[in-house]
Design a protein around this motif. Structure first.
Motif, PDB file in Angstrom:
ATOM      1  N   ILE A  25       0.851  -1.187   0.000  1.00 47.28           N
ATOM      2  CA  ILE A  25       0.000   0.000   0.000  1.00 47.28           C
ATOM      3  C   ILE A  25       0.888   1.240   0.000  1.00 47.28           C
ATOM      4  CG2 ILE A  25      -1.870  -1.144   1.278  1.00 47.28           C
ATOM      5  CD1 ILE A  25      -0.911   0.959   3.578  1.00 47.28           C
ATOM      6  N   LEU A  26       0.299   2.355  -0.357  1.00 44.00           N
ATOM      7  CA  LEU A  26       0.979   3.649  -0.283  1.00 44.00           C
ATOM      8  C   LEU A  26       0.612   4.262   1.056  1.00 44.00           C
ATOM      9  CD1 LEU A  26       0.189   4.828  -3.907  1.00 44.00           C
ATOM     10  CD2 LEU A  26       2.353   3.912  -3.037  1.00 44.00           C
ATOM     11  N   SER A  27       1.568   4.350   1.953  1.00 40.00           N
ATOM     12  CA  SER A  27       1.279   4.804   3.309  1.00 40.00           C
ATOM     13  C   SER A  27       0.942   6.285   3.393  1.00 40.00           C
ATOM     14  CB  SER A  27       2.434   4.453   4.249  1.00 40.00           C
ATOM     15  OG  SER A  27       3.621   5.109   3.878  1.00 40.00           O
ATOM     16  N   CYS A  28       1.307   7.071   2.386  1.00 43.34           N
ATOM     17  CA  CYS A  28       0.979   8.499   2.416  1.00 43.34           C
ATOM     18  C   CYS A  28      -0.507   8.739   2.168  1.00 43.34           C
ATOM     19  CB  CYS A  28       1.822   9.289   1.416  1.00 43.34           C
ATOM     20  SG  CYS A  28       1.372   9.049  -0.319  1.00 43.34           S
ATOM     21  N   LEU A  29      -1.185   7.772   1.562  1.00 43.31           N
ATOM     22  CA  LEU A  29      -2.610   7.913   1.257  1.00 43.31           C
ATOM     23  C   LEU A  29      -3.496   7.186   2.256  1.00 43.31           C
ATOM     24  CD1 LEU A  29      -2.632   7.438  -2.628  1.00 43.31           C
ATOM     25  CD2 LEU A  29      -2.569   9.565  -1.313  1.00 43.31           C
ATOM     26  N   SER A  30      -2.905   6.657   3.319  1.00 45.26           N
ATOM     27  CA  SER A  30      -3.629   5.847   4.285  1.00 45.26           C
ATOM     28  C   SER A  30      -3.587   6.498   5.657  1.00 45.26           C
ATOM     29  CB  SER A  30      -2.979   4.467   4.379  1.00 45.26           C
ATOM     30  OG  SER A  30      -2.862   3.883   3.102  1.00 45.26           O
ATOM     31  N   LEU A  31      -4.682   6.405   6.368  1.00 46.68           N
ATOM     32  CA  LEU A  31      -4.717   6.885   7.738  1.00 46.68           C
ATOM     33  C   LEU A  31      -4.292   5.760   8.668  1.00 46.68           C
ATOM     34  CD1 LEU A  31      -8.076   8.861   7.651  1.00 46.68           C
ATOM     35  CD2 LEU A  31      -5.746   9.786   7.525  1.00 46.68           C
ATOM     36  N   ALA A  32      -3.468   6.076   9.646  1.00 42.69           N
ATOM     37  CA  ALA A  32      -2.949   5.048  10.553  1.00 42.69           C
ATOM     38  C   ALA A  32      -4.066   4.300  11.260  1.00 42.69           C
ATOM     39  CB  ALA A  32      -1.995   5.682  11.567  1.00 42.69           C
ATOM     40  N   VAL A  33      -5.128   4.983  11.656  1.00 40.66           N
ATOM     41  CA  VAL A  33      -6.210   4.336  12.403  1.00 40.66           C
ATOM     42  C   VAL A  33      -6.944   3.276  11.583  1.00 40.66           C
ATOM     43  CG1 VAL A  33      -6.534   6.268  14.001  1.00 40.66           C
ATOM     44  CG2 VAL A  33      -7.850   6.183  11.858  1.00 40.66           C
ATOM     45  N   GLN A  34      -6.794   3.296  10.271  1.00 38.69           N
ATOM     46  CA  GLN A  34      -7.411   2.280   9.421  1.00 38.69           C
ATOM     47  C   GLN A  34      -6.803   0.901   9.649  1.00 38.69           C
ATOM     48  OE1 GLN A  34      -6.636   4.860   5.738  1.00 38.69           O
ATOM     49  NE2 GLN A  34      -8.294   3.508   5.091  1.00 38.69           N
ATOM     50  N   TYR A  35      -5.648   0.851  10.264  1.00 39.57           N
ATOM     51  CA  TYR A  35      -4.899  -0.399  10.349  1.00 39.57           C
ATOM     52  C   TYR A  35      -4.866  -0.979  11.758  1.00 39.57           C
ATOM     53  CZ  TYR A  35      -4.119   0.877   5.663  1.00 39.57           C
ATOM     54  OH  TYR A  35      -4.364   1.208   4.363  1.00 39.57           O
ATOM     55  N   GLU A  36      -5.849  -0.632  12.555  1.00 40.17           N
ATOM     56  CA  GLU A  36      -5.978  -1.201  13.895  1.00 40.17           C
ATOM     57  C   GLU A  36      -6.029  -2.732  13.785  1.00 40.17           C
ATOM     58  OE1 GLU A  36      -9.089  -1.389  17.634  1.00 40.17           O
ATOM     59  OE2 GLU A  36      -9.624  -0.262  15.839  1.00 40.17           O
ATOM     60  N   GLY A  37      -5.167  -3.388  14.556  1.00 39.89           N
ATOM     61  CA  GLY A  37      -5.144  -4.839  14.591  1.00 39.89           C
ATOM     62  C   GLY A  37      -4.515  -5.497  13.375  1.00 39.89           C
ATOM     63  N   ARG A  38      -3.989  -4.718  12.458  1.00 42.92           N
ATOM     64  CA  ARG A  38      -3.370  -5.276  11.252  1.00 42.92           C
ATOM     65  C   ARG A  38      -1.862  -5.222  11.379  1.00 42.92           C
ATOM     66  NH1 ARG A  38      -6.577  -3.463   6.209  1.00 42.92           N
ATOM     67  NH2 ARG A  38      -5.424  -5.187   5.273  1.00 42.92           N
ATOM     68  N   SER A  39      -1.192  -5.996  10.538  1.00 45.09           N
ATOM     69  CA  SER A  39       0.260  -6.112  10.595  1.00 45.09           C
ATOM     70  C   SER A  39       0.920  -5.289   9.498  1.00 45.09           C
ATOM     71  CB  SER A  39       0.657  -7.581  10.458  1.00 45.09           C
ATOM     72  OG  SER A  39       2.051  -7.712  10.476  1.00 45.09           O
ATOM     73  N   ILE A  40       1.710  -4.307   9.902  1.00 45.35           N
ATOM     74  CA  ILE A  40       2.447  -3.443   8.977  1.00 45.35           C
ATOM     75  C   ILE A  40       3.896  -3.919   8.946  1.00 45.35           C
ATOM     76  CG2 ILE A  40       3.149  -1.062   8.459  1.00 45.35           C
ATOM     77  CD1 ILE A  40       0.086  -1.394   8.664  1.00 45.35           C
ATOM     78  N   THR A  41       4.451  -4.059   7.743  1.00 42.40           N
ATOM     79  CA  THR A  41       5.871  -4.378   7.593  1.00 42.40           C
ATOM     80  C   THR A  41       6.517  -3.264   6.790  1.00 42.40           C
ATOM     81  OG1 THR A  41       5.403  -6.749   7.604  1.00 42.40           O
ATOM     82  CG2 THR A  41       7.573  -6.063   6.813  1.00 42.40           C
ATOM     83  N   THR A  42       7.547  -2.659   7.363  1.00 46.17           N
ATOM     84  CA  THR A  42       8.318  -1.625   6.678  1.00 46.17           C
ATOM     85  C   THR A  42       9.643  -2.245   6.232  1.00 46.17           C
ATOM     86  OG1 THR A  42       9.488  -0.867   8.642  1.00 46.17           O
ATOM     87  CG2 THR A  42       7.316   0.124   8.216  1.00 46.17           C
ATOM     88  N   ILE A  43      10.459  -1.468   5.576  1.00 50.97           N
ATOM     89  CA  ILE A  43      11.765  -1.956   5.134  1.00 50.97           C
ATOM     90  C   ILE A  43      12.593  -2.446   6.321  1.00 50.97           C
ATOM     91  CG2 ILE A  43      12.893   0.315   5.188  1.00 50.97           C
ATOM     92  CD1 ILE A  43      13.441  -2.398   2.492  1.00 50.97           C
TER      93      ILE A  43
END
Length: 173
Positions: free
Chosen positions: A54-72
């Motif tokens: 996903i493009l993180s600049c177009l996403s609100l952080a609160v949308q990802y409650e309980g989800r797993s984010i992987t960065t570089i």
């Protein structure tokens, strides 16, 4: 509310207007994810959410409650790089390195899409079970990630070496 970032459960921001990109960079201190255009046009901010890019600049952080984010930072460790990170080094897939984290996260997500059989605009056989990572397929799927330095040849070589046709067939099994 928590968000899982690179395996660590973190409190989501209280302000619902905070982008995922700003949350990662400013709150989590993960500066690998870059702020390029802040409009979703360059791909520098690409991260993985539950394995999908996903493009993180177009996403609100609160949308990802309980989800797993992987960065570089979550893909590899110093001395134990992710295979694609190692291939970027070996094939000179970067010059200034600004787009590299987004390119790598995008390519990891792209490989997962192909393994799941998700077609692209240039996929020839939409009914086939296997999608081969041809030159055209790779370029189409990575077209949302720009490199201002023009290191595309090294980027393509690194991705093709890591996720070539044989590797993609193994990933699908």
């Amino acid at each position: 509310m928590t968000i899982l970032v690179n395996g660590a459960a973190l409190d989501a921001p209280h302000d619902a207007r905070v982008s995922l990109l700003d949350f990662l960079r400013e709150t989590c201190g993960l500066s690998g994810t870059k702020k390029g255009c802040d409009q979703g046009a360059c791909g520098a901010c690409t991260v993985l959410v539950d394995g999908e890019r996903i493009l993180s600049c177009l996403s609100l952080a609160v949308q990802y409650e309980g989800r797993s984010i992987t960065t570089i930072e979550g893909l590899g460790q110093p001395g134990r790089l992710h295979p694609l990170q190692q291939a970027f080094v070996e094939h000179d897939g970067f010059q200034c390195g600004y787009c590299t984290p987004g390119q790598i996260c995008s390519a990891v997500g792209m490989a997962a899409e192909i393994a799941r059989g998700v077609p692209s605009h240039v996929t020839i056989d939409l009914g086939g079970e296997d999608i081969l990572l041809s030159h055209e397929e790779l370029r189409e799927r990575m077209s949302g990630n720009l490199c201002r330095c023009g290191a595309y040849n090294g980027i393509v070589e690194a991705i093709a070496e890591t996720y070539g046709a044989e590797t993609m067939a193994e990933a699908a099994e």
